[in-house]
Design a protein around this motif. Structure first.
Motif, PDB file in Angstrom:
ATOM      1  N   GLN A  23      33.226  60.822  52.032  1.00 46.43           N
ATOM      2  CA  GLN A  23      32.631  61.075  50.766  1.00 46.43           C
ATOM      3  C   GLN A  23      31.946  59.581  50.313  1.00 46.43           C
ATOM      4  O   GLN A  23      32.551  58.698  50.507  1.00 46.43           O
ATOM      5  CB  GLN A  23      33.489  61.520  49.610  1.00 46.43           C
ATOM      6  N   ASN A  24      30.948  59.635  49.431  1.00 47.05           N
ATOM      7  CA  ASN A  24      30.318  58.368  48.832  1.00 47.05           C
ATOM      8  C   ASN A  24      29.814  57.352  50.038  1.00 47.05           C
ATOM      9  O   ASN A  24      30.247  56.210  49.755  1.00 47.05           O
ATOM     10  CB  ASN A  24      31.311  57.913  47.786  1.00 47.05           C
ATOM     11  N   SER A  25      29.476  57.931  51.159  1.00 49.72           N
ATOM     12  CA  SER A  25      29.308  56.755  52.212  1.00 49.72           C
ATOM     13  C   SER A  25      28.271  57.200  52.937  1.00 49.72           C
ATOM     14  O   SER A  25      27.651  58.343  52.917  1.00 49.72           O
ATOM     15  CB  SER A  25      30.735  56.772  53.253  1.00 49.72           C
ATOM     16  N   ARG A  26      27.403  56.374  53.309  1.00 52.59           N
ATOM     17  CA  ARG A  26      26.131  56.507  54.371  1.00 52.59           C
ATOM     18  C   ARG A  26      26.552  56.380  55.772  1.00 52.59           C
ATOM     19  O   ARG A  26      25.653  56.532  56.777  1.00 52.59           O
ATOM     20  CB  ARG A  26      25.174  55.387  54.157  1.00 52.59           C
ATOM     21  N   THR A  27      27.953  56.422  56.258  1.00 54.65           N
ATOM     22  CA  THR A  27      28.408  56.803  57.386  1.00 54.65           C
ATOM     23  C   THR A  27      28.678  58.048  57.797  1.00 54.65           C
ATOM     24  O   THR A  27      29.061  58.942  56.941  1.00 54.65           O
ATOM     25  CB  THR A  27      29.797  55.756  57.574  1.00 54.65           C
ATOM     26  N   ALA A  50      21.353  48.379  54.356  1.00 59.34           N
ATOM     27  CA  ALA A  50      19.723  48.076  53.674  1.00 59.34           C
ATOM     28  C   ALA A  50      19.074  47.529  55.083  1.00 59.34           C
ATOM     29  O   ALA A  50      17.637  47.589  55.241  1.00 59.34           O
ATOM     30  CB  ALA A  50      19.814  46.846  52.606  1.00 59.34           C
ATOM     31  N   GLN A  51      19.641  46.960  55.948  1.00 60.80           N
ATOM     32  CA  GLN A  51      18.996  46.422  57.405  1.00 60.80           C
ATOM     33  C   GLN A  51      18.620  47.637  58.345  1.00 60.80           C
ATOM     34  O   GLN A  51      17.855  47.377  59.260  1.00 60.80           O
ATOM     35  CB  GLN A  51      19.686  45.467  57.844  1.00 60.80           C
ATOM     36  N   GLY A  52      19.150  48.773  58.256  1.00 59.85           N
ATOM     37  CA  GLY A  52      18.895  49.625  59.136  1.00 59.85           C
ATOM     38  C   GLY A  52      20.218  50.544  59.529  1.00 59.85           C
ATOM     39  O   GLY A  52      21.264  50.405  58.924  1.00 59.85           O
ATOM     40  N   CYS A  53      20.121  51.437  60.520  1.00 57.48           N
ATOM     41  CA  CYS A  53      21.287  52.271  60.973  1.00 57.48           C
ATOM     42  C   CYS A  53      21.571  51.675  62.374  1.00 57.48           C
ATOM     43  O   CYS A  53      20.928  51.262  63.197  1.00 57.48           O
ATOM     44  CB  CYS A  53      20.906  53.559  61.112  1.00 57.48           C
ATOM     45  N   ARG A  54      22.952  51.926  62.715  1.00 64.40           N
ATOM     46  CA  ARG A  54      23.608  51.440  64.063  1.00 64.40           C
ATOM     47  C   ARG A  54      24.274  52.467  64.517  1.00 64.40           C
ATOM     48  O   ARG A  54      25.236  53.099  63.513  1.00 64.40           O
ATOM     49  CB  ARG A  54      24.184  50.060  63.924  1.00 64.40           C
ATOM     50  N   ASP A  55      24.442  52.823  65.853  1.00 59.84           N
ATOM     51  CA  ASP A  55      25.236  53.858  66.471  1.00 59.84           C
ATOM     52  C   ASP A  55      26.328  53.123  67.367  1.00 59.84           C
ATOM     53  O   ASP A  55      26.132  52.186  68.164  1.00 59.84           O
ATOM     54  CB  ASP A  55      24.558  54.658  67.290  1.00 59.84           C
TER      55      ASP A  55
END
Length: 197
Positions: free
Chosen positions: A82-86, A140-145
């Motif tokens: 919850q409340n996370s962009r992960t 803000a810098q992007g996404c990482r897997d």
């Protein structure tokens, strides 16, 4: 008393000859395909990926046998805090199991067309499961897997019910527990189609 025992021993082969002969005429090895609804409890996160499996087994007699299983879960399940962009995708890379099995057939109390018998079945053995997690973190810098794999081996057990038809085909419904560790529990509800050969 000893004469009654001798009398019983003399006639016991005649009593058992027909069931033994009938079983020897039956096909006692089988291959099966399973659809699996898996439940993963991984570090207190509960997810439910799907899977498919292949089972190969053989019965030594009508009641006891051995079974080898191989399965994979191509369909992941996603956990989003919850409340996370992960987000985390959980996938079952593989399940492998070697199981002893006890099968107890019985006649249906109601006449069913083309059904030879019903049975209950129990399983116990050892299983190896590998779970893959893909964690996607965005900012803000992007996404990482980040990908991680966890492999564990444990005692496995389960139970099921099924039916065998006159066409050397059968249907099964099973509950299995493959892994039971402190940080990881893997269980499954599985429906299968068996072919006897």
């Amino acid at each position: 008393m000893r004469y009654w025992m001798l009398f019983g021993l003399l006639f016991s082969p005649a009593l058992w000859a027909d069931p033994v002969a009938h079983y020897q005429d039956q096909r006692s090895a089988y291959v099966a395909g399973n659809l699996m609804h898996l439940n993963l409890d991984y570090d207190s996160r509960e997810v439910t990926p799907s899977g498919v499996g292949l089972r190969l087994g053989g019965m030594v007699n009508p009641y006891w046998g051995v079974e080898l299983r191989a399965a994979t879960g191509p369909s992941p399940d996603t956990y989003r805090p919850q409340n996370s962009r992960t987000k985390v995708d959980y996938t079952v890379d593989h399940v492998g199991a070697l199981l002893a099995t006890g099968r107890f057939p019985f006649k249906s109390p109601v006449a069913l067309p083309y059904v030879e018998n019903l049975f209950v079945q129990g399983f116990a053995g050892i299983a190896d499961v590998k779970v893959k997690t893909v964690t996607r973190k965005c900012n803000a810098q992007g996404c990482r897997d980040d990908t991680a794999r966890n492999d564990d081996t444990s005692l496995a057990f389960g139970a099921g019910i099924g039916l065998r038809t006159e066409f050397n085909l059968g249907l099964t419904l099973e509950y299995m527990q493959y892994i039971d560790e402190e940080y990881l529990t893997v269980t499954g509800i599985e429906g299968g189609l068996e072919w006897y050969f």
